[in-house]
Motif scaffolding. Structure first.
Motif, short mmCIF file in Angstrom:
data_model
loop_
_atom_site.label_atom_id
_atom_site.label_comp_id
_atom_site.label_asym_id
_atom_site.label_seq_id
_atom_site.Cartn_x
_atom_site.Cartn_y
_atom_site.Cartn_z
N ILE A 1 0.84 -1.20 0.00
CA ILE A 1 0.00 0.00 0.00
C ILE A 1 0.87 1.25 0.00
CG2 ILE A 1 -1.78 1.23 1.28
CD1 ILE A 1 -2.71 -1.42 2.38
N ILE A 2 2.01 1.19 0.71
CA ILE A 2 2.88 2.37 0.79
C ILE A 2 3.51 2.68 -0.56
CG2 ILE A 2 4.92 3.31 1.93
CD1 ILE A 2 4.27 1.63 4.35
N SER A 3 3.97 1.63 -1.27
CA SER A 3 4.59 1.88 -2.58
C SER A 3 3.58 2.44 -3.57
CB SER A 3 5.20 0.60 -3.13
OG SER A 3 4.19 -0.39 -3.30
N ASP A 4 2.34 1.93 -3.52
CA ASP A 4 1.31 2.49 -4.41
C ASP A 4 1.01 3.93 -4.07
OD1 ASP A 4 1.19 0.06 -5.61
OD2 ASP A 4 -0.64 -0.62 -4.61
N LEU A 5 0.99 4.24 -2.78
CA LEU A 5 0.72 5.61 -2.37
C LEU A 5 1.83 6.56 -2.83
CD1 LEU A 5 -1.07 7.58 -0.81
CD2 LEU A 5 0.19 6.97 1.27
N ILE A 6 3.09 6.09 -2.71
CA ILE A 6 4.21 6.93 -3.15
C ILE A 6 4.17 7.15 -4.65
CG2 ILE A 6 6.73 6.99 -3.35
CD1 ILE A 6 6.90 5.57 -0.67
N THR A 7 3.81 6.09 -5.38
CA THR A 7 3.72 6.23 -6.84
C THR A 7 2.63 7.22 -7.23
OG1 THR A 7 4.48 3.94 -7.07
CG2 THR A 7 3.44 4.96 -8.99
#
Length: 679
Positions: free
Chosen positions: A498-504
């Motif tokens: 979820i964090i990587s998607d949010l950063i992207t």
């Protein structure tokens, strides 16, 4: 022969004086050639590079190093000027020259765009060390310049470490901080320029005339103008970066919980000042002082780098100072270092083309020398053809590295079972006949044949069900084993972070927000910069295919002249045995280069009359860029192709009809026939 009184005669074999003596091999380059070249380079470093760079630093210190009203002649006679110039040279110029000497390499960076050049440089551990050295030299120069001022002069120039404030005695002086950061920025910019120029790579140059040396008036004027433009551009970019850091970075630092408590006692007053982008204009004297300090620094560095580029690659003749020049030169070409190989083949090419009686006598000795095993000529021809063959294979791979072969480990054979007598596990006596009632009861039992067959069918159905997609409607009626395997597969499947998607998503939205707010001219500039930074240059692609083109040209020149001279100077015919191999290597390399030259030239299509009449600036600029790159790529290919053509033509002209005595492959013979017909 009788023996008296029981005594026997003793015989002793006569020792032979005939012993097998093995011929010595040619000594290695590390024993004979490399120490002599290192000594010559050391002399150049001390007498040319150190001396001229120190003199240039003294001149700069005399012209720009005084704050008083004394004349330049008075400062030249002052001992303090000489002492300060010596200190500045020792702490700023000498480390840069030593850095260049330590990290000098012969392997060019295989990069075809500025982005790849910068990426490859960042990946090297030496890049961080070099950057640290440049920035340390800049800091030492700032410290020396500040130490030359008295306390009253520092008060007048407002360059104290802290501001005068009883309430906040530890507030840093913004003028001093601006000056120090400007010098660090300039040092990093100069090092970035060296990375883009690939300056740590050995560049082979022809012998320079006295008018081409760095300290000639024309070259000095060029150096001053180049460094003035570079310092001006770097200072402008630094001013913008300094203002943006004041507007964006400093407020963020003062809001962070832990960092704020550390930096607030020193830099809190910077947040209360006016808009920083216009602040440097109000301190014009500080800008001028920072600019001049940086200009003197980069001129000293650039002059030292130019001296290194001019003096180090010059040819070195060390064979004449030894007892056997042929052995020294031939041992030099056996080195694994390409830099020493350049010097060795340069001296060998000069020997091969020497038309004096002394040169002819030395070549005759080289051809007829049988003191070593293998002989000097065999070592020379083998090493030269080996280097040409390696570069030829690199050219055919278009500069790509050698792919290691995949080694397939064969499976270990299974040991055979020893022969044995099989055991009979069923009854050997005839079973008694059961009654019909007993047979019916056995058929419905749990271990009966019917039950085993049903279990086998159910297992096969479960396996097929696990391999196919079962809708959700029928999952409840699926077998328990199938449901368990599906649940295990779902649990083993990695869930997206979820964090990587949010950063992207944040990156994408931030980029879109910045792009939407930017004016069109800024968008066009960013697109043009991105294209320039990541686009591959055709000339760089060709240079990657021929990384050792100057060395290959020297090898071809030396071999061709030696083969031509062997017609009249080779008494034993040792060179004639290698002529077919040499010509085949030359012509194969030439054919490959000519084919690639046609492919490169086809990439440029001249603009059509319609395009010229429409005056489409974008299309015309792109085609002009391609034309320039094709021309530069041709210049890189011509270095080797011209040497090959000249060498084959000289051999064909010298031997003429005598080449009929040699046997060549059909393709080589057809190519060679064209040279014979032309000459």
């Amino acid at each position: 022969m009788s023996a008296g009184k029981g005594e026997t005669m003793r015989t002793r074999a006569i020792t032979s004086t005939l012993t097998t003596r093995l011929s010595p091999t040619v000594p290695s380059a590390s024993q004979t050639y490399e120490p002599l070249v290192r000594s010559a380079l050391r002399q150049r470093l001390i007498h040319n590079i150190f001396a001229f760079s120190a003199a240039f630093t003294l001149v700069l210190n005399v012209l720009f190093g005084g704050e008083d009203d004394a004349s330049a002649f008075a400062r030249l006679l002052s001992p303090g000027t000489w002492a300060m110039a010596s200190l500045k040279w020792s702490v700023s110029v000498l480390p840069v020259i030593a850095l260049r000497k330590v990290y000098l390499t012969s392997a060019a960076t295989p990069a075809t765009s500025p982005a790849k050049m910068l990426t490859n440089a960042i990946a090297k551990p030496s890049t961080r060390r070099c950057l640290a050295v440049y920035m340390t030299c800049a800091m030492m120069l700032v410290a020396l310049n500040l130490s030359s001022f008295t306390s009253e002069e520092r008060e007048q120039l407002h360059l104290n470490v802290f501001v005068k404030s009883r309430k906040h005695p530890y507030y840093l002086n913004g003028r001093l901080l601006f000056l120090i950061l400007a010098q660090l920025w300039l040092a990093a910019s100069f090092f970035l320029r060296n990375i883009m120029l690939d300056r740590f790579v050995f560049r082979w140059t022809k012998p320079l005339n006295s008018s081409e040396l760095p300290f000639t008036p024309s070259n000095l004027l060029k150096l001053v103008l180049t460094m003035t433009l570079f310092t001006s551009f770097s200072s402008m970019v630094y001013g913008v970066a300094f203002g943006l850091s004041r507007l964006l970075v400093l407020p963020l630092l003062l809001k962070l919980p832990v960092v704020s408590s550390v930096v607030r006692p020193f830099i809190a007053h910077f947040a209360r000042g006016p808009w920083t982008l216009s602040l440097p204009i109000l301190h014009w004297s500080l800008l001028v002082r920072s600019f001049m300090m940086g200009l003197v620094t980069v001129m000293s560095w650039e002059f030292a780098e130019s001296l290194f580029d001019a003096y180090v690659p010059q040819p070195i003749k060390v064979g004449t100072v030894t007892a056997d020049p042929n052995v020294t030169v031939v041992s030099g070409i056996m080195t694994q270092d390409t830099v020493f190989a350049h010097f060795a083949y340069s001296e060998l090419a000069e020997l091969a083309s020497d038309e004096s009686p002394a040169g002819a006598a030395q070549r005759t000795t080289l051809f007829g020398d049988q003191k070593y095993s293998p002989s000097l000529w065999n070592v020379l021809a083998r090493q030269s053809l080996l280097r040409l063959g390696q570069d030829y294979q690199t050219f055919l791979r278009r500069g790509a590295p050698i792919t290691p072969p995949v080694v397939v480990v064969p499976a270990a054979p299974k040991p055979k079972d020893p022969p044995s007598t099989p055991l009979i596990r069923k009854a050997i006596f005839k079973a008694p006949q059961q009654s019909p009632l007993g047979s019916m009861l056995d058929s419905v039992a749990s271990d009966s044949e019917l039950s085993k067959a049903a279990e086998a069918v159910a297992g096969e159905m479960e396996e097929r069900a696990s391999q196919m997609h079962i809708p959700e409607l029928f999952r409840s009626v699926a077998p328990s084993s199938v449901a368990a395997s599906a649940a295990t597969a779902m649990a083993a499947r990695p869930t997206p972070s979820i964090i990587s998607d949010l950063i992207t998503q944040l990156r994408g939205r931030s980029r879109n927000l910045v792009v939407s707010r930017c004016p069109n001219w800024l968008k066009q500039s960013a697109m043009r910069w991105n294209k320039w930074f990541y686009r591959e240059r055709l000339n760089k692609v060709v240079e990657v295919c021929l990384p050792n083109r100057e060395l290959d040209a020297l090898i071809i020149q030396a071999l061709s002249h030696l083969v031509c001279a062997s017609l009249s100077e080779d008494r034993y015919g040792v060179v004639q045995r290698d002529i077919p191999r040499i010509l085949e290597a030359f012509l194969s390399f030439l054919s490959a280069i000519e084919e690639y030259q046609v492919e490169v030239n086809a990439k440029y299509i001249p603009p059509t009359p319609d395009e010229l009449s429409q005056c489409d600036t974008k299309i015309l600029e792109e085609k002009e860029t391609i034309r320039v790159e094709v021309a530069k790529a041709g210049d890189a290919l011509v270095v080797v192709s011209d040497a090959l053509k000249t060498g084959v033509a000289n051999i064909s002209r010298t031997f003429g009809d005598k080449l009929v005595a040699f046997k060549f492959p059909p393709r080589t013979a057809r190519k060679l026939q064209s040279f014979v017909d032309y000459t």
